[in-house]
Design a protein around this motif. Structure first.
Motif, PDB file in Angstrom:
ATOM      1  N   LYS A 453      21.474  12.377  62.527  1.00 33.11           N
ATOM      2  CA  LYS A 453      20.077  12.410  62.054  1.00 33.11           C
ATOM      3  C   LYS A 453      19.315  13.562  62.720  1.00 33.11           C
ATOM      4  O   LYS A 453      18.568  14.296  62.074  1.00 33.11           O
ATOM      5  CB  LYS A 453      19.406  11.067  62.364  1.00 33.11           C
ATOM      6  N   ILE A 454      19.549  13.738  64.036  1.00 31.80           N
ATOM      7  CA  ILE A 454      18.862  14.826  64.769  1.00 31.80           C
ATOM      8  C   ILE A 454      19.296  16.191  64.222  1.00 31.80           C
ATOM      9  O   ILE A 454      18.483  17.093  64.026  1.00 31.80           O
ATOM     10  CB  ILE A 454      19.189  14.732  66.291  1.00 31.80           C
ATOM     11  N   ALA A 455      20.609  16.317  63.949  1.00 34.24           N
ATOM     12  CA  ALA A 455      21.167  17.640  63.610  1.00 34.24           C
ATOM     13  C   ALA A 455      21.180  17.940  62.118  1.00 34.24           C
ATOM     14  O   ALA A 455      21.569  19.038  61.718  1.00 34.24           O
ATOM     15  CB  ALA A 455      22.595  17.734  64.148  1.00 34.24           C
ATOM     16  N   ASN A 456      20.742  16.983  61.306  1.00 34.82           N
ATOM     17  CA  ASN A 456      20.868  17.124  59.853  1.00 34.82           C
ATOM     18  C   ASN A 456      20.347  18.463  59.325  1.00 34.82           C
ATOM     19  O   ASN A 456      21.059  19.216  58.657  1.00 34.82           O
ATOM     20  CB  ASN A 456      20.144  15.949  59.183  1.00 34.82           C
ATOM     21  N   LEU A 457      19.102  18.793  59.642  1.00 34.23           N
ATOM     22  CA  LEU A 457      18.485  20.030  59.122  1.00 34.23           C
ATOM     23  C   LEU A 457      19.172  21.273  59.672  1.00 34.23           C
ATOM     24  O   LEU A 457      19.376  22.247  58.952  1.00 34.23           O
ATOM     25  CB  LEU A 457      16.993  20.066  59.477  1.00 34.23           C
ATOM     26  N   ILE A 458      19.522  21.228  60.970  1.00 30.07           N
ATOM     27  CA  ILE A 458      20.150  22.410  61.606  1.00 30.07           C
ATOM     28  C   ILE A 458      21.514  22.670  60.974  1.00 30.07           C
ATOM     29  O   ILE A 458      21.844  23.811  60.626  1.00 30.07           O
ATOM     30  CB  ILE A 458      20.328  22.207  63.137  1.00 30.07           C
ATOM     31  N   VAL A 459      22.314  21.602  60.811  1.00 30.95           N
ATOM     32  CA  VAL A 459      23.664  21.752  60.235  1.00 30.95           C
ATOM     33  C   VAL A 459      23.573  22.299  58.819  1.00 30.95           C
ATOM     34  O   VAL A 459      24.341  23.175  58.416  1.00 30.95           O
ATOM     35  CB  VAL A 459      24.419  20.400  60.264  1.00 30.95           C
ATOM     36  N   ARG A 460      22.597  21.802  58.047  1.00 32.70           N
ATOM     37  CA  ARG A 460      22.439  22.268  56.669  1.00 32.70           C
ATOM     38  C   ARG A 460      22.092  23.755  56.633  1.00 32.70           C
ATOM     39  O   ARG A 460      22.640  24.526  55.845  1.00 32.70           O
ATOM     40  CB  ARG A 460      21.343  21.450  55.969  1.00 32.70           C
ATOM     41  N   GLU A 461      21.200  24.172  57.533  1.00 32.95           N
ATOM     42  CA  GLU A 461      20.774  25.584  57.564  1.00 32.95           C
ATOM     43  C   GLU A 461      21.936  26.495  57.950  1.00 32.95           C
ATOM     44  O   GLU A 461      22.154  27.542  57.349  1.00 32.95           O
ATOM     45  CB  GLU A 461      19.614  25.743  58.560  1.00 32.95           C
ATOM     46  N   ILE A 462      22.715  26.087  58.986  1.00 34.33           N
ATOM     47  CA  ILE A 462      23.872  26.891  59.419  1.00 34.33           C
ATOM     48  C   ILE A 462      24.897  26.974  58.290  1.00 34.33           C
ATOM     49  O   ILE A 462      25.413  28.058  57.974  1.00 34.33           O
ATOM     50  CB  ILE A 462      24.510  26.290  60.699  1.00 34.33           C
ATOM     51  N   SER A 463      25.184  25.832  57.645  1.00 34.47           N
ATOM     52  CA  SER A 463      26.184  25.804  56.566  1.00 34.47           C
ATOM     53  C   SER A 463      25.769  26.697  55.405  1.00 34.47           C
ATOM     54  O   SER A 463      26.608  27.408  54.833  1.00 34.47           O
ATOM     55  CB  SER A 463      26.387  24.362  56.070  1.00 34.47           C
ATOM     56  N   ASN A 464      24.473  26.671  55.056  1.00 30.80           N
ATOM     57  CA  ASN A 464      23.980  27.517  53.957  1.00 30.80           C
ATOM     58  C   ASN A 464      24.185  28.989  54.264  1.00 30.80           C
ATOM     59  O   ASN A 464      24.649  29.758  53.427  1.00 30.80           O
ATOM     60  CB  ASN A 464      22.494  27.256  53.695  1.00 30.80           C
ATOM     61  N   ARG A 465      23.836  29.392  55.488  1.00 27.89           N
ATOM     62  CA  ARG A 465      23.953  30.805  55.857  1.00 27.89           C
ATOM     63  C   ARG A 465      25.420  31.243  55.889  1.00 27.89           C
ATOM     64  O   ARG A 465      25.742  32.355  55.490  1.00 27.89           O
ATOM     65  CB  ARG A 465      23.273  31.069  57.210  1.00 27.89           C
ATOM     66  N   LEU A 466      26.286  30.373  56.387  1.00 25.24           N
ATOM     67  CA  LEU A 466      27.713  30.704  56.394  1.00 25.24           C
ATOM     68  C   LEU A 466      28.237  30.852  54.965  1.00 25.24           C
ATOM     69  O   LEU A 466      29.047  31.727  54.673  1.00 25.24           O
ATOM     70  CB  LEU A 466      28.502  29.605  57.125  1.00 25.24           C
ATOM     71  N   GLU A 467      27.753  30.001  54.080  1.00 23.10           N
ATOM     72  CA  GLU A 467      28.185  30.057  52.679  1.00 23.10           C
ATOM     73  C   GLU A 467      27.775  31.384  52.032  1.00 23.10           C
ATOM     74  O   GLU A 467      28.562  32.024  51.341  1.00 23.10           O
ATOM     75  CB  GLU A 467      27.568  28.885  51.909  1.00 23.10           C
ATOM     76  N   PHE A 468      26.529  31.827  52.313  1.00 26.99           N
ATOM     77  CA  PHE A 468      26.054  33.100  51.740  1.00 26.99           C
ATOM     78  C   PHE A 468      26.902  34.265  52.250  1.00 26.99           C
ATOM     79  O   PHE A 468      27.255  35.166  51.489  1.00 26.99           O
ATOM     80  CB  PHE A 468      24.584  33.348  52.083  1.00 26.99           C
ATOM     81  N   LEU A 469      27.233  34.252  53.554  1.00 22.59           N
ATOM     82  CA  LEU A 469      28.042  35.333  54.128  1.00 22.59           C
ATOM     83  C   LEU A 469      29.438  35.356  53.512  1.00 22.59           C
ATOM     84  O   LEU A 469      29.975  36.420  53.208  1.00 22.59           O
ATOM     85  CB  LEU A 469      28.141  35.180  55.648  1.00 22.59           C
ATOM     86  N   ASP A 470      30.024  34.182  53.316  1.00 23.35           N
ATOM     87  CA  ASP A 470      31.342  34.097  52.686  1.00 23.35           C
ATOM     88  C   ASP A 470      31.263  34.570  51.237  1.00 23.35           C
ATOM     89  O   ASP A 470      32.167  35.229  50.724  1.00 23.35           O
ATOM     90  CB  ASP A 470      31.827  32.641  52.743  1.00 23.35           C
ATOM     91  N   HIS A 471      30.128  34.282  50.610  1.00 24.52           N
ATOM     92  CA  HIS A 471      29.920  34.601  49.197  1.00 24.52           C
ATOM     93  C   HIS A 471      29.903  36.116  48.949  1.00 24.52           C
ATOM     94  O   HIS A 471      30.298  36.583  47.893  1.00 24.52           O
ATOM     95  CB  HIS A 471      28.588  33.981  48.765  1.00 24.52           C
ATOM     96  N   VAL A 472      29.420  36.904  49.932  1.00 27.59           N
ATOM     97  CA  VAL A 472      29.376  38.365  49.743  1.00 27.59           C
ATOM     98  C   VAL A 472      30.609  39.056  50.357  1.00 27.59           C
ATOM     99  O   VAL A 472      30.586  40.244  50.641  1.00 27.59           O
ATOM    100  CB  VAL A 472      28.065  39.005  50.296  1.00 27.59           C
ATOM    101  N   GLY A 473      31.680  38.273  50.569  1.00 22.28           N
ATOM    102  CA  GLY A 473      32.954  38.872  50.982  1.00 22.28           C
ATOM    103  C   GLY A 473      33.086  39.152  52.460  1.00 22.28           C
ATOM    104  O   GLY A 473      33.815  40.052  52.863  1.00 22.28           O
ATOM    105  N   LEU A 474      32.375  38.363  53.312  1.00 20.55           N
ATOM    106  CA  LEU A 474      32.450  38.615  54.761  1.00 20.55           C
ATOM    107  C   LEU A 474      33.082  37.452  55.514  1.00 20.55           C
ATOM    108  O   LEU A 474      32.866  37.287  56.710  1.00 20.55           O
ATOM    109  CB  LEU A 474      31.037  38.880  55.316  1.00 20.55           C
ATOM    110  N   GLY A 475      33.877  36.633  54.804  1.00 14.12           N
ATOM    111  CA  GLY A 475      34.465  35.443  55.417  1.00 14.12           C
ATOM    112  C   GLY A 475      35.383  35.730  56.577  1.00 14.12           C
ATOM    113  O   GLY A 475      35.663  34.857  57.394  1.00 14.12           O
ATOM    114  N   TYR A 476      35.864  36.984  56.699  1.00 11.97           N
ATOM    115  CA  TYR A 476      36.815  37.339  57.765  1.00 11.97           C
ATOM    116  C   TYR A 476      36.127  37.708  59.074  1.00 11.97           C
ATOM    117  O   TYR A 476      36.776  37.805  60.109  1.00 11.97           O
ATOM    118  CB  TYR A 476      37.695  38.511  57.311  1.00 11.97           C
ATOM    119  N   LEU A 477      34.806  37.939  59.069  1.00  7.89           N
ATOM    120  CA  LEU A 477      34.103  38.343  60.298  1.00  7.89           C
ATOM    121  C   LEU A 477      33.908  37.152  61.215  1.00  7.89           C
ATOM    122  O   LEU A 477      33.694  36.030  60.760  1.00  7.89           O
ATOM    123  CB  LEU A 477      32.720  38.911  59.959  1.00  7.89           C
TER     124      LEU A 477
END
Length: 941
Positions: A453-477
């Protein structure tokens, strides 16, 4: 009408010729044209600059003086502008503290996550740490010897800005007498005003006790200290300082952790940073490979480079070292590699006992000494830090290199921070994961209901940003990758992912070739990301040459027809189909296939010699052994992150440079590089500017200006006036205009308005004084020659073979339109690169030169790529070798030999997929490059 379009009237920035153009809003718009045609002048220097300026104008004069200055672009009118954000390639930070994690702000969210739900573990006993009771703290104090002077402090302010005047007054009223302020214990009554904008640490002295069996007094003092500072107390003795925490401390060894706050997890703040390397992860130490580059030599033969020129002389430094060598009976004629380890250790790190010795100076002074003799390594490191001389610093620096910090081993953080874990990983281990791995980790993160419950918003924000980075072809960094090591395209895509994540709407984004460094396979993902930004209701103006991106766009603006003075006009506008059908558009001709870069009829086999890299393990390379054929045009291909730069730049190039005597270069890891005797010179040709100041220009860089100055010095007028070659230089006193010191312009500071540059009224922008300009050759003075284009100068100097030859090479690489005196700062990356190639073409080929280029097609139109390939082929025809890292399929299909790395990026890459001619590679089913190359070769037949 102006609401649906951005309407530009009368744009004249740089080489633009009074351009009028309408650009549709909320569309994906491409600006293209040959290198130097004026597309960046239109997109960045006109449209973006005006959008930025209008925003700045809306601020107060007071606010504007703190912001960068914004000049009004040379344009009559722009209507329909939206707020502008530029995502260009020039904003990569070279700061060693900037990483992928900090640049994307993921690290900021991580710090918050670890501060809120992190669990500290004792690094010695691997058990979870809980708060210590006061009894446990006293038991720890009672272990001290009787008579120890103890000071109990309470850390009430930790790294906070302000004068803290009210707090100090409150402490005095409560009866406290002393406090430790910024590391110094002072009487509270005598504390002067603290600096308002500086971060301060204030620890109030609660009690000063001499340790006996006085548990009750310690109990009261610790209780007071803990109450004052929210659970923290500090025990200060003469020997050490111990932090007690009622929040976190190990029950067995007392290892304690301060209160978990986000700032504790930052390696850029002193609270969490490793104390040895201050959060850099590296320290500057003597590199033994630089100190002893050839260990087959003995000390007498100069095996230790520092003593090479002073061995067996009267030099005092040598006398000191000679006494150490004699004391330990070290043989000076034994090769260094054969010396016993303990003897070499004494030379490097000093004596372990005091040695009595005598020094004799040249002036006859005799000094008797009895002391430890310092080793060469600590001496160099000490002098490197202490010297004030730039020359000495450079000399000592030639033995020093960046090495992993011995305390934190590259983690950048202190032991307390690294003890905190989430999901079984500390924050450093988390950042070591690739973006793809981090996404999976966050998805599978198992938390109890409260932490979830405490980490819900933080985890969602981190996951979203990681998804965007993977989406533009930077999954290997990985997130701990230094921002300064990213390519221009990678840095730009990181910023692109951040912007997609912000989900802004109604914004005008101006991008500069986001497809750079991206393999064809990843291009579709980038195009989808760009379309996603457009669909949010944004206008995208993208400067681009990639054919796939152009075909996917809504609208194309083709600038040209040529470059420099031959460009600056709008050749064609419309949808990709309309551009392809337009007979005036060079871009349309390449898109439609009317023009194309032809596949060579035959491939070179090389001169029979080769360079072999044996078992390269740099970065993600997995014991790669590969041959580079000499006398060929070799291209190294593979998806982003497959290990191309690691193999070519770090292993091969740095390895050869090191062998050829560039001592300060650290080669990438490999077992060996064989065949280096076939190379006598290696030339790296990048797109970096040819100079950092306007004084640098194509004429000075290629050396043709030296010949022109020599020619002017030989004229009849110059000889009569006694002028030599130096008189015609604008960099030194004599012939230059002293009012502007040879710049031709004067800068006038305007406080909160942008600096104004005015033409020097003394020389009228010519850079020279009147006397120098009186000397003429064929009716032209030296300033008029600098104002000529290469094309004009070639005709003007047609009968001076030395000058003509140098100008001809500039003309051959497609730079006939640039002016000889054009400031280096106004040249594009592609133009700078071709000037460097031209200066190499002037030299006599040896057949033993290796040219290395990393993505040379950056910023180049298909027509420019054609010219570049011709120049590279010409270098190989001379007998030299060219190795290129490239994604551009036109370059790949023209190569003699391909080395394809992969199959994927990051940990899934680092192996050789296939080597051979383009035809061989195109038949390989496992090669992504081959899959895209196959239809291109079939079309070319």
């Amino acid at each position: 009408m102006s609401q649906k379009y951005i309407v530009i009237k009368g744009a004249r920035e740089n080489n633009l010729k009074n351009v009028n153009v309408k650009i549709p809003k909320d569309k994906f718009v491409i600006m293209t044209g040959v290198s130097g045609s004026g597309k960046s002048s239109l997109a960045f220097d006109t449209i973006y600059a005006e959008g930025q300026r209008r925003y700045m104008e809306s601020l107060s004069a007071y606010a504007r003086q703190f912001l960068g200055n914004s000049e009004k672009p040379d344009v009559d009118q722009i209507d329909g502008l939206s707020p502008a954000i530029a995502i260009d390639q020039k904003t990569t930070s070279n700061n060693p503290r900037s990483t992928v994690g900090t640049a994307t702000e993921i690290y900021d969210y991580l710090r918050l996550l670890y501060a809120r739900i992190g669990v500290p573990y004792c690094p010695h006993h691997h058990i979870p740490i809980t708060g210590s009771t006061i009894k446990e703290m006293i038991d720890k104090i009672m272990e001290l010897p009787d008579g120890t002077r103890c000071t109990i402090l309470s850390p009430i302010v930790s790294g906070k800005k302000g004068m803290h005047k009210d707090l100090i007054e409150k402490l005095i009223k409560e009866g406290y007498v002393r406090a430790r302020i910024d590391g110094e214990i002072q009487y509270l009554e005598e504390v002067g005003p603290l600096e308002k904008n500086k971060k301060h640490n204030i620890d109030v002295v609660v009690d000063r006790i001499v340790k006996k069996d006085n548990r009750s007094r310690f109990h009261d003092s610790l209780e007071t200290a803990l109450n004052l500072s929210d659970g923290l107390a500090v025990l200060l003795t003469k020997e050490q300082e111990t932090l007690f925490s009622s929040n976190y401390a190990c029950k067995i060894c007392g290892f304690s952790v301060p209160k978990l706050e986000p700032k504790l997890f930052s390696f850029n703040a002193p609270y969490g940073a490793c104390p040895t390397c201050k959060g850099l992860g590296i320290t500057q130490k003597v590199d033994l490979n630089l100190l002893m580059p050839d260990r087959s030599l003995s000390i007498n033969q100069g095996g230790i480079r520092y003593y090479k020129n002073i061995v067996n002389t009267e030099n005092l430094e040598w006398q000191r070292m000679k006494n150490l060598i004699d004391f330990y009976h070290i043989d000076m004629d034994t090769p260094i590699e054969d010396l016993p380890a303990d003897q070499l250790d004494k030379i490097l790190y000093g004596s372990d006992v005091p040695i009595a010795y005598t020094l004799h100076s040249r002036s006859g002074i005799v000094q008797q000494k009895n002391e430890y003799i310092e080793g060469v390594c600590p001496m160099i490191e000490r002098r490197y830090q202490e010297t004030g001389s730039a020359f000495s610093r450079e000399w000592y620096g030639s033995f020093i290199s960046d090495q992993e910090c011995p305390t934190c081993h590259g983690a950048r953080l202190n032991e307390q921070v690294l003890s905190v874990q989430v999901g079984g990983k500390n924050i450093y281990e988390w950042t070591q994961m690739s973006i793809k791995e981090a996404r999976a980790f966050m998805k599978n993160l198992d938390l109890d209901p409260t932490d979830a419950k405490i980490a819900n918003l933080i985890v969602r924000e981190i996951s979203n940003r990681l998804e965007f980075l993977d989406h533009v072809g930077l999954g290997y960094l990985s997130l701990d990758r230094l921002a300064g090591t990213l390519s221009g395209g990678e840095a730009q895509r990181i910023r692109l992912a951040t912007q997609i994540g912000s989900k802004l709407t109604g914004v005008m984004y101006v991008l500069d070739e986001p497809s750079i460094g991206l393999h064809q396979r990843d291009n579709d993902r980038l195009i989808d990301a760009l379309k996603e930004m457009r669909d949010l209701g944004n206008t995208l103006i993208v400067v681009e040459h990639d054919e796939d991106t152009m075909r996917a766009s809504d609208y194309i603006v083709d600038v040209g027809p040529g470059a420099g003075i031959h460009g600056g006009e709008i050749v064609a506008v419309g949808t990709p189909e309309e551009i392809m059908a337009n007979p005036n558009s060079l871009t349309g001709a390449y898109l439609s296939g009317r023009k194309r870069i032809e596949v060579p009829t035959k491939r070179r086999r090389g001169n029979g010699k080769k360079l072999r890299v044996v078992q390269a393990t740099q970065n993600n390379l997995k014991k790669v052994t590969v041959d580079f054929k000499l006398g060929t045009f070799t291209v190294v291909t593979g998806v982003s992150g497959s290990g191309k730069s690691s193999l070519v730049t770090e292993v091969l190039t740095r390895g050869i440079q090191h062998k050829l005597g560039r001592a300060h270069v650290t080669p990438g890891r490999c077992k060996a590089i064989k065949g280096m005797e076939n190379i006598d010179k290696i030339v790296e040709i990048s797109q970096d500017p040819i100079g950092r100041t306007p004084r640098s220009n194509p004429a000075t860089y290629t050396g043709v200006f030296d010949d022109i100055r020599a020619l002017y010095a030989q004229t009849k007028e110059a000889r009569m006036l006694g002028y030599d070659k130096g008189r015609f230089s604008f960099n030194v006193k004599g012939g230059r205009c002293e009012a502007c010191q040879g710049d031709g312009i004067l800068r006038i500071s305007m406080q909160f308005l942008p600096d104004v540059y005015v033409t020097c009224d003394q020389c009228g922008g010519t850079r020279y004084n009147e006397e120098t300009l009186q000397v003429r050759y064929k009716g032209k003075n030296i300033a008029e020659v600098l104002d000529m284009t290469v094309e004009e100068a070639l005709d003007f100097f047609s009968n001076i073979s030395k000058i003509r030859h140098k100008l001809q090479t500039l003309n051959d690489v497609g730079l006939s339109y640039i002016k000889l005196g054009q400031p280096a700062t106004t040249l594009s990356g592609g133009e700078a690169q071709r000037i460097k190639l031209a200066s190499q073409l002037q030299k006599k080929p040896t057949g033993k030169t290796l040219f290395v280029l990393d993505e040379p097609t950056t910023g180049l139109h298909s027509d420019d790529v054609n010219k570049l390939i011709s120049v590279l082929q010409r270098l190989v025809d001379h007998g030299d070798t060219v190795i290129v890292i490239e994604h551009n399929l036109d370059v790949i299909k023209c190569a003699d030999w391909l080395i394809d790395l992969g199959p994927e990026g990051g940990d899934e890459g680092g192996t050789v997929v296939v080597t051979g001619t383009p035809e061989t590679v195109s038949q390989c089913e496992n090669s992504y490059t081959g899959q895209y190359l196959k239809p291109l070769l079939e079309r070319g037949k």
